[in-house]
Design an enzyme around this catalytic site. Structure first.
Site, short mmCIF file in Angstrom:
data_model
loop_
_atom_site.label_atom_id
_atom_site.label_comp_id
_atom_site.label_asym_id
_atom_site.label_seq_id
_atom_site.Cartn_x
_atom_site.Cartn_y
_atom_site.Cartn_z
N LYS A 2 0.83 -1.21 0.00
CA LYS A 2 0.00 0.00 0.00
C LYS A 2 0.87 1.27 0.00
CE LYS A 2 -2.25 -0.99 3.85
NZ LYS A 2 -1.59 -2.27 4.22
N ARG B 196 -9.74 1.01 8.63
CA ARG B 196 -9.37 -0.36 8.99
C ARG B 196 -10.49 -1.05 9.75
NH1 ARG B 196 -3.43 0.58 8.92
NH2 ARG B 196 -2.31 -1.32 9.32
N ARG C 78 11.92 -5.31 4.82
CA ARG C 78 11.75 -3.94 4.32
C ARG C 78 12.39 -2.86 5.21
NH1 ARG C 78 5.20 -2.86 4.73
NH2 ARG C 78 5.14 -2.58 6.97
N ARG D 205 14.26 0.77 10.10
CA ARG D 205 13.39 -0.42 10.04
C ARG D 205 12.34 -0.26 11.12
NH1 ARG D 205 15.63 -4.97 6.87
NH2 ARG D 205 17.65 -4.22 6.15
N ARG E 260 -0.76 -8.58 13.17
CA ARG E 260 -1.30 -7.55 12.26
C ARG E 260 -2.15 -8.20 11.16
NH1 ARG E 260 4.20 -4.83 10.87
NH2 ARG E 260 3.02 -3.53 9.43
P1 AMP Z 1 0.67 0.65 9.07
O1 AMP Z 1 1.80 1.63 8.92
O2 AMP Z 1 -0.51 1.03 8.22
O3 AMP Z 1 1.10 -0.78 8.86
O4 AMP Z 1 0.17 0.77 10.58
C1 AMP Z 1 1.02 0.44 11.67
C2 AMP Z 1 0.18 0.24 12.92
O5 AMP Z 1 -0.49 1.48 13.24
C3 AMP Z 1 -0.93 -0.77 12.81
O6 AMP Z 1 -0.47 -2.10 13.05
C4 AMP Z 1 -1.91 -0.28 13.87
O7 AMP Z 1 -1.46 -0.62 15.17
C5 AMP Z 1 -1.80 1.22 13.72
N1 AMP Z 1 -2.77 1.78 12.73
C6 AMP Z 1 -2.49 2.38 11.54
N2 AMP Z 1 -3.60 2.78 10.91
C7 AMP Z 1 -4.63 2.41 11.73
C8 AMP Z 1 -6.05 2.54 11.64
N3 AMP Z 1 -6.64 3.10 10.56
N4 AMP Z 1 -6.79 2.04 12.67
C9 AMP Z 1 -6.22 1.47 13.76
N5 AMP Z 1 -4.89 1.32 13.90
C10 AMP Z 1 -4.10 1.78 12.90
#
Ligand code: AMP
Length: 226
Positions: free
Chosen positions: A21, A96, A135, A168, A180
């Site tokens: 993404k 989400r 990554r 990282r 996740r």
């Molecule tokens: P990401 O960078 O999108 O992989 O997000 C990293 C972490 O941030 C996720 O594993 C969640 O803990 C939190 N997070 C990011 N976006 C959301 C969202 N829209 N709702 C809830 N938690 C989020």
């Protein structure tokens, strides 16, 4: 580069962690003049800045769970008031949960708008652990790389900006990735049907080469921003 879209668009990239993404959102941002809006990035900034929201989010993020809708929506709404958002946005990692999707609909409808397009990046879970554990990003310009799939041209030097500082993520380890992925399947995957019912969903096979996926996404976005 293509001209800015006449109509500011709201695009959503849906997909599990590791689906690409962030990588794809950055490429679409450059090509279409849209603004990538990642709630993960906003939350990581809040954690680094030590704000109240950041303090509440930190342990949840480290465990691979979802931060509460209240915190995420407050952070997102704040960002949505900044001027650059008027160019149109690519939402990466938001919504989400169904609560977040409904709140987004309400926010857009206040401005007489709606979500224009949702792209579901379709991948296999097993491959995501390998993708995520390799990554890293440039500490200066944020360009994303992968040890195997997208290394820097010169080892230790960012291909985009020449920086030698890399990062990282703390939550990019096998155990947290599994958490996740399970949060994605339980709470986020149902949004695929939610947007399909609204007639705005496109599914894209995201298991192939980055360039081929970018092309497939570009074709979808081109239709929305034309
Ligand atoms: P990401 O960078 O999108 O992989 O997000 C990293 C972490 O941030 C996720 O594993 C969640 O803990 C939190 N997070 C990011 N976006 C959301 C969202 N829209 N709702 C809830 N938690 C989020």
């Amino acid at each position: 580069m293509k001209d800015l879209p006449a109509t500011p668009a709201t695009l959503i990239l849906l997909g599990p962690p590791g689906a690409g993404k962030g990588t794809q959102a950055r490429l679409l941002e450059d090509r279409f003049g849209l603004v990538q809006l990642s709630t993960g990035d906003l939350l990581r900034s809040a954690v680094a800045a030590g704000t109240e929201a950041g303090k509440a989010a930190k342990s949840v993020m480290e465990a691979g769970g979802l931060v509460s809708d209240d915190i995420v929506l407050a952070i997102l709404k704040d960002r949505m008031t900044e001027a650059d958002v008027a160019k149109g946005v690519i939402l990466d990692g938001f919504p989400r949960t169904s609560g977040q999707a409904e709140a987004l609909d309400a926010l857009l409808s206040e401005a007489g708008k709606a979500v224009d397009s949702v792209i579901s990046l379709e991948v296999e879970d097993d491959a995501m652990v390998t993708r995520i554990s390799g990554r890293f990003t440039c500490g200066d310009c944020g360009e994303g790389y992968h040890d195997t799939f997208k290394p820097t041209k010169t080892e230790g030097v960012c291909t985009k900006c020449g920086s030698t500082a890399f990062k990282r993520r703390a939550d990019d380890n096998a155990e947290t990735v599994r958490e996740r992925l399970s949060a994605y399947h339980a709470q986020t995957a149902p949004l695929i049907a939610y947007y399909d019912n609204k007639g705005v969903l496109t599914r894209v096979d995201a298991m192939g080469q980055i360039d081929a996926i970018t092309e497939a996404l570009g074709n979808v976005v081109e239709k929305v921003t034309a």
